[in-house]
Enzyme design. Sequence first.
Site, PDB file in Angstrom:
ATOM      1  N   GLU A  87      -2.259  -0.637  -7.778  1.00  0.00           N
ATOM      2  CA  GLU A  87      -4.330  -0.001  -7.543  1.00  0.00           C
ATOM      3  C   GLU A  87      -4.838   0.793  -7.162  1.00  0.00           C
ATOM      4  OE1 GLU A  87      -6.008  -2.704  -4.392  1.00  0.00           O
ATOM      5  OE2 GLU A  87      -4.882  -1.798  -3.328  1.00  0.00           O
ATOM      6  N   HIS A  91      -1.744   2.058  10.134  1.00  0.00           N
ATOM      7  CA  HIS A  91      -2.759   1.824   8.728  1.00  0.00           C
ATOM      8  C   HIS A  91      -3.797   3.291   8.807  1.00  0.00           C
ATOM      9  CE1 HIS A  91      -5.571   0.710   5.967  1.00  0.00           C
ATOM     10  NE2 HIS A  91      -4.967  -0.595   5.670  1.00  0.00           N
ATOM     11  N   SER A 106       2.767  -1.702   5.369  1.00  0.00           N
ATOM     12  CA  SER A 106       3.453  -2.841   4.848  1.00  0.00           C
ATOM     13  C   SER A 106       4.771  -2.825   4.862  1.00  0.00           C
ATOM     14  CB  SER A 106       3.387  -4.496   4.280  1.00  0.00           C
ATOM     15  OG  SER A 106       3.060  -3.969   2.811  1.00  0.00           O
ATOM     16  N   ARG A 133     -15.444  -3.320   5.076  1.00  0.00           N
ATOM     17  CA  ARG A 133     -15.388  -4.596   4.800  1.00  0.00           C
ATOM     18  C   ARG A 133     -16.042  -5.137   4.133  1.00  0.00           C
ATOM     19  NH1 ARG A 133     -11.856  -1.399   4.369  1.00  0.00           N
ATOM     20  NH2 ARG A 133      -9.149  -1.908   4.908  1.00  0.00           N
ATOM     21  N   ASP A 180      -8.368 -11.863  -5.095  1.00  0.00           N
ATOM     22  CA  ASP A 180      -7.825 -10.762  -4.364  1.00  0.00           C
ATOM     23  C   ASP A 180      -7.627 -10.868  -2.599  1.00  0.00           C
ATOM     24  OD1 ASP A 180      -7.437  -7.832  -3.953  1.00  0.00           O
ATOM     25  OD2 ASP A 180      -9.217  -7.876  -3.068  1.00  0.00           O
ATOM     26  N   TRP A 239     -11.141  -7.887  12.078  1.00  0.00           N
ATOM     27  CA  TRP A 239     -10.232  -8.143  10.551  1.00  0.00           C
ATOM     28  C   TRP A 239      -9.042  -7.517  10.644  1.00  0.00           C
ATOM     29  CZ3 TRP A 239      -7.283  -2.807  10.128  1.00  0.00           C
ATOM     30  CH2 TRP A 239      -6.761  -3.134   9.337  1.00  0.00           C
ATOM     31  N   ASN A 283       0.448  -1.576  -0.127  1.00  0.00           N
ATOM     32  CA  ASN A 283      -0.149   0.100   0.509  1.00  0.00           C
ATOM     33  C   ASN A 283       0.637   1.052  -0.152  1.00  0.00           C
ATOM     34  OD1 ASN A 283      -2.443  -1.555  -0.698  1.00  0.00           O
ATOM     35  ND2 ASN A 283      -2.743  -0.909   2.031  1.00  0.00           N
TER      36      ASN A 283
HETATM   37  C1  LIG Z   1      -6.244  -6.772   7.448  1.00  0.00           C
HETATM   38  C2  LIG Z   1      -5.388  -5.737   7.218  1.00  0.00           C
HETATM   39  C3  LIG Z   1      -5.139  -5.815   5.205  1.00  0.00           C
HETATM   40  C4  LIG Z   1      -3.725  -4.553   5.392  1.00  0.00           C
HETATM   41  N1  LIG Z   1      -3.339  -4.661   3.739  1.00  0.00           N
HETATM   42  C5  LIG Z   1      -2.717  -4.657   4.039  1.00  0.00           C
HETATM   43  C6  LIG Z   1      -2.410  -4.511   2.236  1.00  0.00           C
HETATM   44  O1  LIG Z   1      -3.113  -4.705   1.663  1.00  0.00           O
HETATM   45  N2  LIG Z   1      -1.344  -3.825   2.210  1.00  0.00           N
HETATM   46  C7  LIG Z   1      -0.301  -3.413   2.968  1.00  0.00           C
HETATM   47  O2  LIG Z   1       0.623  -2.468   2.854  1.00  0.00           O
HETATM   48  N3  LIG Z   1       0.118  -3.297   4.582  1.00  0.00           N
HETATM   49  C8  LIG Z   1      -1.480  -3.359   4.538  1.00  0.00           C
HETATM   50  N4  LIG Z   1      -2.115  -3.823   5.715  1.00  0.00           N
HETATM   51  C9  LIG Z   1      -0.819  -3.410   7.159  1.00  0.00           C
HETATM   52  C10 LIG Z   1      -0.268  -4.419   7.558  1.00  0.00           C
HETATM   53  O3  LIG Z   1       0.089  -4.940   7.887  1.00  0.00           O
HETATM   54  C11 LIG Z   1       0.982  -3.314   8.622  1.00  0.00           C
HETATM   55  O4  LIG Z   1       0.851  -1.875   8.509  1.00  0.00           O
HETATM   56  C12 LIG Z   1       2.463  -3.891   9.140  1.00  0.00           C
HETATM   57  O5  LIG Z   1       2.005  -5.277   9.403  1.00  0.00           O
HETATM   58  C13 LIG Z   1       2.377  -3.228  10.340  1.00  0.00           C
HETATM   59  O6  LIG Z   1       3.766  -3.710  11.429  1.00  0.00           O
HETATM   60  P1  LIG Z   1       3.917  -4.194  12.555  1.00  0.00           P
HETATM   61  O7  LIG Z   1       5.098  -4.682  12.846  1.00  0.00           O
HETATM   62  O8  LIG Z   1       3.742  -3.021  13.848  1.00  0.00           O
HETATM   63  O9  LIG Z   1       3.222  -5.582  13.349  1.00  0.00           O
HETATM   64  P2  LIG Z   1       2.664  -6.416  12.771  1.00  0.00           P
HETATM   65  O10 LIG Z   1       3.202  -6.954  11.101  1.00  0.00           O
HETATM   66  O11 LIG Z   1       1.348  -7.184  13.049  1.00  0.00           O
HETATM   67  O12 LIG Z   1       3.666  -7.452  13.747  1.00  0.00           O
HETATM   68  C14 LIG Z   1       3.511  -7.428  15.297  1.00  0.00           C
HETATM   69  C15 LIG Z   1       4.617  -8.641  15.646  1.00  0.00           C
HETATM   70  O13 LIG Z   1       4.154  -8.616  17.356  1.00  0.00           O
HETATM   71  C16 LIG Z   1       4.403  -9.791  17.723  1.00  0.00           C
HETATM   72  N5  LIG Z   1       3.539  -9.643  18.944  1.00  0.00           N
HETATM   73  C17 LIG Z   1       2.288  -9.053  19.000  1.00  0.00           C
HETATM   74  N6  LIG Z   1       2.069  -9.164  20.358  1.00  0.00           N
HETATM   75  C18 LIG Z   1       3.425  -9.498  21.164  1.00  0.00           C
HETATM   76  C19 LIG Z   1       4.228 -10.346  22.809  1.00  0.00           C
HETATM   77  N7  LIG Z   1       3.043  -9.127  23.239  1.00  0.00           N
HETATM   78  N8  LIG Z   1       4.995 -10.514  22.968  1.00  0.00           N
HETATM   79  C20 LIG Z   1       5.848 -11.095  21.329  1.00  0.00           C
HETATM   80  N9  LIG Z   1       5.726 -10.819  19.515  1.00  0.00           N
HETATM   81  C21 LIG Z   1       4.334  -9.934  19.915  1.00  0.00           C
HETATM   82  C22 LIG Z   1       3.308 -10.425  16.691  1.00  0.00           C
HETATM   83  O14 LIG Z   1       3.401 -12.235  16.900  1.00  0.00           O
HETATM   84  C23 LIG Z   1       4.097 -10.149  15.443  1.00  0.00           C
HETATM   85  O15 LIG Z   1       4.855 -10.756  15.197  1.00  0.00           O
HETATM   86  C24 LIG Z   1      -3.059  -4.069   6.783  1.00  0.00           C
HETATM   87  C25 LIG Z   1      -2.967  -4.844   8.326  1.00  0.00           C
HETATM   88  C26 LIG Z   1      -4.125  -5.592   8.253  1.00  0.00           C
HETATM   89  C27 LIG Z   1      -4.736  -5.710   9.605  1.00  0.00           C
END
Ligand SMILES: Cc1cc2nc3c(=O)[nH]c(=O)nc-3n(C[C@H](O)[C@H](O)[C@H](O)COP(=O)(O)OP(=O)(O)OC[C@H]3O[C@@H](n4cnc5c(N)ncnc54)[C@H](O)[C@@H]3O)c2cc1C
Length: 627
Positions: free
Chosen positions: A126, A389, A435, A249, A352, A218, A62
């Site tokens: 997209e 997000h 992501s 959604r 998708d 979601w 995204n």
């Molecule tokens: C449904 C959905 C759809 C999305 N669609 C898109 C898309 O189409 N394109 C795009 O680019 N982005 C998309 N995103 C956004 C993207 O997924 C997030 O921005 C990204 O994953 C955030 O990264 P993060 O590391 O903050 O969290 P995450 O990737 O969620 O990672 C968090 C990590 O922390 C770990 N964790 C949590 N609590 C604990 C704990 N207490 N102890 C140890 N480990 C823990 C988890 O296991 C996980 O591995 C979407 C998100 C969602 C929810």
Amino acid sequence: MANFETVEVSTDLLILGGGFSGCGAATEAAYWAKKNNLKVTLVDKAALDRSGAVAMGLSAINQYVGIGDGDNTAEEYVQYVRQDLMGISREDLVYNIARHVDGTVHLFEKWGLKIWKDENGKYVHEGRWQLMINGESYKILIAEAAKNAIADAGGEIFERVFIVDPLMDGNKCVGAVGFSTRENKFYVFKAKAVIVGLGGAVHVFRPRSVGEGFGRSWYPPFNSGSSAYFTLQAGAEMTCQEVRFIPVRFKDAYGPVGAWFLLFKSRAISAQGGEYMVVRKEELNNWAPYGLAKPIPANLRNYLGMLDVDAGLGPLYMETHEAIQKIADEYKDDPKAFKKKMKELESEAWEDFLDMTISQAILWASMNVYPEQKHSEIAACEPYFIGSHSGASGAWVSGPEDLDTPYKWGYANMTTADGLFAVGDASGASSHKFSSGSHTEGRIAAKAAVKYIVEKGAEPKVDMAKVEELKAKILTPFELVEKNQNEFTDVEVNTHYIMPRQFLHRLQKIMDEYAGGVTSAFKTSKSLLERGLELMAMLKDDSDKQGARDLHELMRVWENNQRMWIAESHIRTMLFREETRWPGYYFRADTPKMDEQNWHCFANCRWNPASGEWEMMKRDVWNIPGV
Ligand SMILES: Cc1cc2nc3c(=O)[nH]c(=O)nc-3n(C[C@H](O)[C@H](O)[C@H](O)COP(=O)(O)OP(=O)(O)OC[C@H]3O[C@@H](n4cnc5c(N)ncnc54)[C@H](O)[C@@H]3O)c2cc1C
């Protein structure tokens, strides 16, 4: 508590969470650590290959700015985020990610991610910022790169270890404690710097799916507010804790709508057939200047649909059949080409979902939905906390060193707690990282954290008496059940303890009814929030009465406690901000208008570990000059 071995791990840099931001941090940190002879350790509650929000995969990246191709500029991305967040964003952070994100996407491609290309070899978009991918294995690829990098630098990865609390030496973070979700082991990680990337939070609010559908949402059920809990317990300042995210959604399986709106140009309508974005256009004047600029902020788009539902015009539908037909109509004079195009569009529609929300494909199949023949119901989900997000909650972090801003007190992405960095959903006011941007932010923070260690990193001073105290607190749920379970015939009904599921339902009921959840039509008010806080205080009193029979339930207990803390910070910040700025996310019925004069600012909060008191404060919004 007996039989719980304490395992001590010493490292230079500790990365908490192996999601997108954590994997970005690991990849980058390993590179710099190797050069400086430092050790990097990464911990996750799950298995990196399928952990976090991207566990099921994604169908689009995204955030891709396309600076090299001259498609867009980082400044334009800043304008986009400012507009979507109704004027409230940390432009320095957004800019810092935007100017680096393309390089991250190119790395993803190098690691094997299939990004769609057109006949001229250009990425298939997209929307303006989004790239289409074959992303079923997106997380596996990114995790593999992180694992390889850490192995190459001689670091360590701990999977299935649930992180609970920070270890503090005054205002300095010196590590973390947690427990294994597989063996009776209590972990003590000692570090010179810590990066928190433990994701956002779900199931703080009562979900639409209850009973047999409980757990479906979601946002992935694995993330429970561990990031916010961790930074709050460290005494770090938080920002935008009121800015939850509510996506619209496909109903009940929460399938993505991005491809439908952006790629297929589909319309969303009410049951009566009106297109709410057209019929209710006048309402946007009330939210100027943001309501009148493009793209219309996500919360306002939600809001117009919600007004239809409030007026009894629901359900809302996505006109999938109409969109597919319109595209295929270009080929209507050639029956063979028309048939081929229809097949192609149909398969894209299913793919998708199969790339990222398999359950939606299952739901469609089980309900005999043919997207090319009939429209599908859409609905606003329950609220989530996902700062990466379209929400914005998270820690208040220091900005990039090379920009002249009012937001600099340390190294890039360092919170107000010394040596503690926040990334992805853990860092606030820098939405729309998604992501690719979260991975990028992880890389930025990792480089800064290694610099911090090289320049300032002292050996961590860990108070082992405090560690013992934390161990006893964290394992209490076992003791409560062990001691008292035989007093009653049903182990789940007991006057000495409550089960985690019971506690969770109580938290969700409070949030749903007082803090603007689904059944309150996302509305709240000062009086409701104040009453909600009274009930939260009683809930908090009972939080140390939760019982656990096994390691899985112990994890559930601590997930609940983490949710409870993010919930409290959410209520307090909605109460503090005396206006409605993000209708469609929440509506303060007693202050129903946006107040640019008094509230064009960040609403920040901090829990003071020394006094146990909450502090609320306003912080100025700084705009990049000329942007
Ligand atoms: C449904 C959905 C759809 C999305 N669609 C898109 C898309 O189409 N394109 C795009 O680019 N982005 C998309 N995103 C956004 C993207 O997924 C997030 O921005 C990204 O994953 C955030 O990264 P993060 O590391 O903050 O969290 P995450 O990737 O969620 O990672 C968090 C990590 O922390 C770990 N964790 C949590 N609590 C604990 C704990 N207490 N102890 C140890 N480990 C823990 C988890 O296991 C996980 O591995 C979407 C998100 C969602 C929810």
